[in-house]
Design a protein around this motif. Structure first.
Motif, mmCIF file in Angstrom:
data_model
loop_
_atom_site.group_PDB
_atom_site.id
_atom_site.type_symbol
_atom_site.label_atom_id
_atom_site.label_comp_id
_atom_site.label_asym_id
_atom_site.label_seq_id
_atom_site.Cartn_x
_atom_site.Cartn_y
_atom_site.Cartn_z
ATOM 1 N N LEU A 55 5.042 -4.448 4.028
ATOM 2 C CA LEU A 55 3.713 -4.984 4.332
ATOM 3 C C LEU A 55 3.311 -6.041 3.311
ATOM 4 O O LEU A 55 2.817 -7.119 3.669
ATOM 5 C CB LEU A 55 2.698 -3.842 4.346
ATOM 6 N N THR A 81 -4.001 -7.787 12.998
ATOM 7 C CA THR A 81 -3.950 -6.327 12.916
ATOM 8 C C THR A 81 -2.564 -5.885 12.465
ATOM 9 O O THR A 81 -1.559 -6.478 12.858
ATOM 10 C CB THR A 81 -4.262 -5.691 14.290
ATOM 11 N N CYS A 82 -2.526 -4.841 11.650
ATOM 12 C CA CYS A 82 -1.273 -4.182 11.286
ATOM 13 C C CYS A 82 -1.322 -2.759 11.834
ATOM 14 O O CYS A 82 -2.238 -1.997 11.509
ATOM 15 C CB CYS A 82 -1.102 -4.151 9.767
ATOM 16 N N CYS A 126 -4.415 -5.206 3.249
ATOM 17 C CA CYS A 126 -4.890 -5.744 4.526
ATOM 18 C C CYS A 126 -6.298 -6.316 4.390
ATOM 19 O O CYS A 126 -6.604 -7.392 4.922
ATOM 20 C CB CYS A 126 -4.852 -4.652 5.595
ATOM 21 N N ARG A 127 -7.150 -5.617 3.682
ATOM 22 C CA ARG A 127 -8.534 -6.075 3.518
ATOM 23 C C ARG A 127 -8.576 -7.423 2.803
ATOM 24 O O ARG A 127 -9.350 -8.311 3.175
ATOM 25 C CB ARG A 127 -9.318 -5.019 2.747
ATOM 26 N N ARG A 171 -6.487 -9.711 2.951
ATOM 27 C CA ARG A 171 -5.954 -10.766 3.818
ATOM 28 C C ARG A 171 -6.689 -10.855 5.149
ATOM 29 O O ARG A 171 -6.260 -11.583 6.046
ATOM 30 C CB ARG A 171 -4.463 -10.511 4.063
ATOM 31 N N VAL A 220 -6.999 -8.487 7.420
ATOM 32 C CA VAL A 220 -6.199 -7.834 8.460
ATOM 33 C C VAL A 220 -6.760 -6.448 8.743
ATOM 34 O O VAL A 220 -7.082 -5.698 7.817
ATOM 35 C CB VAL A 220 -4.718 -7.723 8.027
ATOM 36 N N LEU A 234 -6.252 -2.704 9.678
ATOM 37 C CA LEU A 234 -5.164 -1.732 9.557
ATOM 38 C C LEU A 234 -5.417 -0.536 10.463
ATOM 39 O O LEU A 234 -6.514 0.033 10.462
ATOM 40 C CB LEU A 234 -5.024 -1.259 8.108
#
Length: 286
Positions: free
Chosen positions: A36, A47-48, A162-163, A165, A167, A169
């Protein structure tokens, strides 16, 4: 089964957007976190979706540091020790001793369950294990607090990545075949399968996700796969632990529905923010 039938391709078709599959055989949560961090960002995803497989992801989580230590020890090996490890005589002797000891086996029939599919025909499902790829008596202890704390650390770091970037999660719980089909199969009287325990790992993983951050989404794929199985569907390969093409399709639909729900929630939140900003401006105007 071709690439077009995999959950990633099915999901891409369902949501109308490209989906990159970064899964790799043998990786557990710590390695997936590295993937990741190193590779996901280059795709600029919205989204991941992190698929957590109950069969062995906790074992991989607990064994990761031990494996790293083993690799570090190999790297630090002295030339003399390395020569000894590659010695033909030593390795030939080791092979000879191992080849004389047969691995424990069991009749495949003893691990089979009879399932009636949608056509009314009976199908044999073979289970190499229950919900845990290891000893069945390890199931009650596999969600020990220290293990779930380590899992929470991984999800917390993934959430932070993720936050940062922008994104979203989402964690998707992938059940073992036995969790989905145990109550739908008939086992022979001498089969050990009927006595294999099933725990509430889906609930335990969901709690870890919720406790980590309310911003991380969660979907348990068990209900969707179970519903397909109850209708006579073959969502797992009969002689393997992996999904069939139908299983990939069902999983993609469940994930897509969650993504749709989260998208609508974001839209409502954006609309509420815009309304609040407009209202504040009107009140504050002289």
């Amino acid at each position: 089964m071709g690439d077009a039938q995999l959950v990633s391709a099915r999901l891409a078709d369902r949501i109308g957007a490209p989906v990159a599959n970064l899964g790799r055989t043998g990786y557990g949560p710590p390695q997936e976190l590295v993937v990741l961090d190193r590779y996901a960002g280059r795709f600029s995803p919205r989204t991941c979706v992190w698929f957590f497989y109950e069969g062995n992801d906790l074992q991989d989580l607990n064994g990761y540091e031990a494996e790293r230590a083993r690799v570090r020890a190999l790297r630090a090996e002295s030339p003399r020790r390395a020569w000894y490890g590659r010695s033909f005589v030593r390795n030939a002797a080791g092979w000879s001793s191992r080849s004389g000891t047969a691995a424990a086996t069991f009749p495949a029939r003893s691990r089979a369950g009879t399932f009636r599919d949608a056509s009314g025909a009976t199908t044999e499902f073979y289970f190499s294990c229950g919900v845990h790829e290891g000893a069945a008596d390890a199931v009650p202890e596999r969600a020990a607090p220290e293990t779930m704390d380590r899992l929470k650390e991984v999800f917390a770091e993934a959430g932070a990545l993720c936050r940062a970037r922008g994104v979203d999660l989402v964690v998707a719980f992938v059940p073992a075949k036995f969790r989905v089909y145990r109550d739908l199969c008939r086992f022979e009287a001498d089969s050990p399968c009927a006595d294999w325990p099933i725990d509430d790992l889906p609930g335990a993983v969901e709690k870890v996700v919720r406790d980590t951050s309310p911003a991380i989404g969660f979907v348990d794929l068990t209900p969707r796969l179970r519903a397909e199985a109850e209708a006579g569907g073959l969502v797992y390969l009969t002689d393997d632990t992996h999904w069939s093409a139908e299983g990939h399709r069902a999983a993609a639909l469940a994930v897509a529905e969650l993504l749709d729900d989260r998208g609508r929630e974001r839209e409502r939140g954006d609309a509420a923010d815009a309304s609040a900003r407009g209202h504040f401006g009107a009140v504050a105007a002289p």
